[in-house]
Design an enzyme around this catalytic site. Structure first.
Site: not given
Length: 301
Positions: A51, A56, A169, A202
């Site tokens: 993904d 990014y 998502q 996380l």
């Protein structure tokens, strides 16, 4: 490695997926060689879901993944997103963004295309612009499935209700210190046959005791540390002892199709792969966890 399907699409995916933000350098400096090793290690270990997004690394994540997948595209369920946060969520911008992603990823189709950062648009603009473009791309065979990405679960519910999307998502809302999507998004998606991809398990580094640089100075760090102080019963020996329980918590949730792991380290990736064995938290620990933080406000707001 364990496998499942993306909602009702019939697309077979690994329950652990490789997240693309660190591959673009968003969490620290990386090299093309390191990223190629991470991608190849993921594929060789049974991960078939990757993904990414144009955002990014300002396109670097897609470029690096595209290079790493040469000769291995057929082994991969590839997901990316549109549009970028500096663009309007219009039909035209979506198609242009999509074509740019195809070029960077060196492919002629995307398995899952997702609207990125739903918080930055409205339901009406998204449906009339980006989602309409996605539906056209799906009709043309350029994408196999479509989805929507957001941190706030409540924003995803109207899109699920339309019956026009295959996946959502969500990120930062099903992790050890904040599982606020459990009683809202999860049952609604299940009822409508829409799959869930879970990101930031996380907490963007919070549960790995190394918060992402962009979190520094934010008030949420104090609240996150307060909640983490109650998790000694889950913490494993050694450094970063909450990573394993955090990964197992998400990987064994029956409502989550894919849990994303974002890393630019082969060693870290292999550790996370080892947790994808179907073993979750003991029921007593899970019940204790739910009692600790159930009903609390989201960490990321």
């Amino acid at each position: 490695m364990q496998y499942t399907t993306l909602g009702q699409t019939g697309i077979r995916v690994s329950k652990l997926g490789l997240g693309g933000a660190p591959l673009g350098g968003d969490f620290g400096a990386t090299t093309d060689e390191e990223i190629e090793r991470v991608v190849h290690t993921a594929l060789d270990s049974g991960i078939n879901f990757i993904d990414t997004a144009p955002l990014y690394g300002n396109g670097q994540s897609e470029l690096r993944i595209g290079r790493a997948l040469k000769g291995r595209r057929a082994d991969t369920v590839l997901a990316t997103k549109a549009v970028r946060r500096d663009q309007a969520y219009t039909y035209e911008n979506t198609l242009s963004c999509f074509e740019d992603s195809l070029r960077r990823l060196q492919t002629d189709y995307i398995d899952l295309i997702q609207l990125h950062e739903l918080e930055r648009t409205t339901f009406e603009e998204a449906m009339n612009g980006t989602v309409a473009a996605f539906l056209k791309l799906k009709e043309e065979g350029k994408v196999r499935a479509i989805g929507v990405n957001a941190g706030k679960p409540e924003l995803l519910l109207p899109f699920i209700a339309t019956g026009k999307i295959d996946m959502v998502q969500n990120y930062g809302r099903y992790m050890l210190i904040d599982f606020s999507s459990k009683d809202t998004l999860h049952p609604f998606a299940r009822e409508h046959g829409v799959g869930i991809i879970n990101g930031s398990v996380l907490g963007m580094g919070l549960l790995a005791d190394s918060p992402a640089p962009f979190l520094q100075g934010r008030e949420l760090l104090e609240e996150a540390e307060r909640r983490k102080a109650h998790l000694d019963f889950l913490r494993r020996p050694g450094p970063k002892g909450l990573i394993e329980p955090a990964m197992r918590f998400s990987l064994t949730c029956p409502d989550i199709a894919v849990t994303l792991t974002g890393t630019s380290s082969v060693q870290s990736l292999l550790k996370n792969i080892s947790y994808c064995d179907g073993q979750g938290l003991p029921e007593a620990e899970l019940a204790r966890l739910y009692e600790l933080f159930g009903g609390l406000p989201p960490v990321f707001g």
